[in-house]
Design an enzyme around this catalytic site. Structure first.
Site, PDB file in Angstrom:
ATOM      1  N   ASP A   5       0.066   4.985   0.962  1.00  0.00           N
ATOM      2  CA  ASP A   5      -0.058   6.050   2.075  1.00  0.00           C
ATOM      3  C   ASP A   5       0.034   5.468   3.293  1.00  0.00           C
ATOM      4  O   ASP A   5      -0.854   4.480   3.753  1.00  0.00           O
ATOM      5  CB  ASP A   5      -1.246   6.764   1.541  1.00  0.00           C
ATOM      6  CG  ASP A   5      -1.350   7.375   0.348  1.00  0.00           C
ATOM      7  OD1 ASP A   5      -0.312   7.879   0.025  1.00  0.00           O
ATOM      8  OD2 ASP A   5      -2.463   7.452  -0.366  1.00  0.00           O
ATOM      9  N   ASP A  40       0.982  -1.104   0.035  1.00  0.00           N
ATOM     10  CA  ASP A  40      -0.086  -0.075   0.032  1.00  0.00           C
ATOM     11  C   ASP A  40       0.940   1.171   0.019  1.00  0.00           C
ATOM     12  O   ASP A  40       1.958   1.271   0.563  1.00  0.00           O
ATOM     13  CB  ASP A  40      -0.966   0.017   1.297  1.00  0.00           C
ATOM     14  CG  ASP A  40      -1.730   1.423   1.402  1.00  0.00           C
ATOM     15  OD1 ASP A  40      -2.450   1.544   0.463  1.00  0.00           O
ATOM     16  OD2 ASP A  40      -1.642   1.803   2.335  1.00  0.00           O
TER      17      ASP A  40
END
Length: 506
Positions: free
Chosen positions: A342, A340
């Site tokens: 952020d 991922d």
């Protein structure tokens, strides 16, 4: 003939010659013929169209591998094949007439224990003169074992071994590595009767110096195959020890030079002694390279200059390899780790479209570099609903992603979902679409992939795709998400420990 021909290419004009000869061989002889010809375009970005001839009704398919080197390109090619055998050709060889017929004869009736069949390579000598140093180096391919200029493998064996080791980014040692792994697994390799011609490509003045980058690959071979790998691969000892001594003498001469220039007798004596210790082996090395060649003024100048440059270049690449491959493990196929973005790789700035606001998470660069050293392919899968909301644009997302690469190094594949939660797409996590696409683009399977994220939907998406999920919680991770995760890690470094160690733990 249940065989596919795979030709990796970087777009050399010689590709057309290879395909013309191959298609002539198919058209000029009776069946059987290869099931198809797969050309793997390994240029980093789309460029001019590949120099492909008219396929004359034969199946010629082009796929892309993203500029990741010949090992990765060949892996992309054989994974796209659906036949029992895969025959690899280089894009600068010329198959002899009847090559496909001889290939079929070479493969027919081979016992199951035989994993590969090597063709015979001819390197034409120059007309009317002695060969240059570069031409002699290329001529060595004619007697080399297992080179993929013309080498066929059973597809099942390639799958068993994980294919070519993609840590070899140059056309060097990746073929010997695969052959040693096949032999170690109990398979046999044989030599067939088909022939290809390998012309000598033009080379620049410093080509022999650039070739010293292979010393880093030799370190990888040593790490994964042990100290005796050269004997098993039919390789000589090489000149590295001489290069180390020559480089040490040259370094000592440079270190003593300031004292000599200040008038120190001891410094002058030390500098003279070290300079002599450098000059003698350098002159010997140059003579050994000049003597068997044409001895033209240009060749003599090239040998003199490159003989001085090769030892320090070889030593520098050796040190680079020792650092890069200090904890290398045997290749078992392409590992993929998808992150991922952020709050996993960079700090979360809601709907960020400004590259200046990108700030890496602690330890992110170190964690990614560890994976790269192990040959792990790295990707990012990120929900970016700000695009659908009109808060940022697709261009903004790509600009931020480019800044992430500037700070954290190359990312092999990016996937982001521009949709909002109510759009019903298949890519927005916790749906698996982005993970499935990323893994497919990297030529792997979801089972060979780990997904590292900071919230529950990252882990749910991994499970939906059939991948492994590792949660690295942050302050915004809900306790219930942590409780449901099968694997958690306190930080990115610990998550990478889990991936590289193969352990699954809470």
């Amino acid at each position: 003939m249940s065989c596919t021909v795979v030709i990796p290419t970087i777009g050399r004009p010689s590709l057309r010659t290879v395909l013309d000869a191959l298609l002539d061989s198919i058209a000029g002889g009776p069946e059987p013929a290869p099931h198809e010809i797969i050309v793997v375009d390994d240029r980093p970005a789309h460029g001019a169209p590949l120099p492909l001839p008219d396929s004359r009704g034969r199946r010629v398919r082009v796929i892309r591998s993203g500029g990741r080197g010949p090992a990765a390109a060949r892996n992309a090619g054989w994974r796209a094949a659906a036949t029992e055998w895969v025959a690899f050709l280089d894009d600068d060889v010329v198959p002899d007439p009847g090559w496909t017929r001889r290939l079929a004869a070479d493969l027919a009736g081979l016992p199951p224990k035989v994993a590969g069949s090597q063709g015979r390579v001819t390197v034409p000598p120059p007309d009317g003169r002695r060969p240059t140093d570069w031409e002699r180096t290329t001529a060595g391919l004619a007697g080399a074992d297992w080179i993929t200029a013309d080498m066929a493998y059973r597809r099942g064996v390639l799958a068993e071994l994980g294919g070519f080791d993609e840590r070899f980014r140059r056309a060097y040692r990746e073929d010997a590595d695969l052959a040693l792994r096949a032999l170690a697994a109990g398979h046999d390799l044989v030599r067939g009767e088909r022939h290809v011609t390998h012309p000598v490509r033009p080379a620049g003045f410093w080509a022999s110096v650039r070739a010293q980058a292979g010393n880093a690959d030799d370190v990888l071979m040593w790490r994964i195959h042990g100290a005796g790998w050269r004997d098993r691969a039919g390789e000589g000892r090489g000149l590295l020890r001489r290069h180390v001594l020559t480089t040490a003498a040259g370094t000592a001469a440079l270190a003593a030079a300031p004292a000599a220039l200040r008038g120190s007798r001891a410094g002058a004596a030390a500098a003279a002694l070290a300079a002599g210790a450098w000059a003698v082996p350098t002159a010997r090395f140059a003579f050994e390279r000049v003597h068997p060649g044409p001895r033209t003024p240009g060749e003599v100048l090239k040998m003199a200059a490159t003989s001085a440059a090769i030892p320090p270049a070889a030593v520098a690449h050796r040190i680079k390899g020792l650092l890069a491959h200090r904890d290398a493990r045997p290749w078992a196929g392409p590992w993929v780790v998808l992150f991922d973005r952020d709050d996993t790789l960079i700090r979360d700035v809601p709907y960020n479209g400004d590259p200046a606001l990108v700030e890496p998470m602690p330890g992110a660069r170190r964690a990614l570099d560890r994976l790269r050293r192990h040959g792990v392919r790295i990707g990012v899968v990120s929900n970016q609903s700000g695009v659908a909301k009109g808060r940022i644009t697709v261009r903004d997302v790509r600009r931020v992603n480019a800044r992430v690469e500037e700070l954290l190094g190359r990312i092999d594949v990016w996937e982001f979902c521009p949709h909002d939660g109510d759009d019903g797409c298949e890519c927005r996590k916790p749906r698996p679409g982005m993970i499935v696409r990323a893994v497919r683009r990297l030529g792997a399977l979801p089972a060979d992939c780990a997904v590292i994220g900071d919230i529950g939907r990252d882990i749910e998406a991994a499970a939906a795709a059939g991948a492994r999920g590792i949660l690295v919680p942050t302050v915004r991770t809900r306790p219930a998400e942590i409780a449901r995760a099968l694997e958690t890690a306190p930080n990115l470094g610990a998550a990478v420990d889990l991936v590289l160690g193969g352990r699954r733990s809470r």
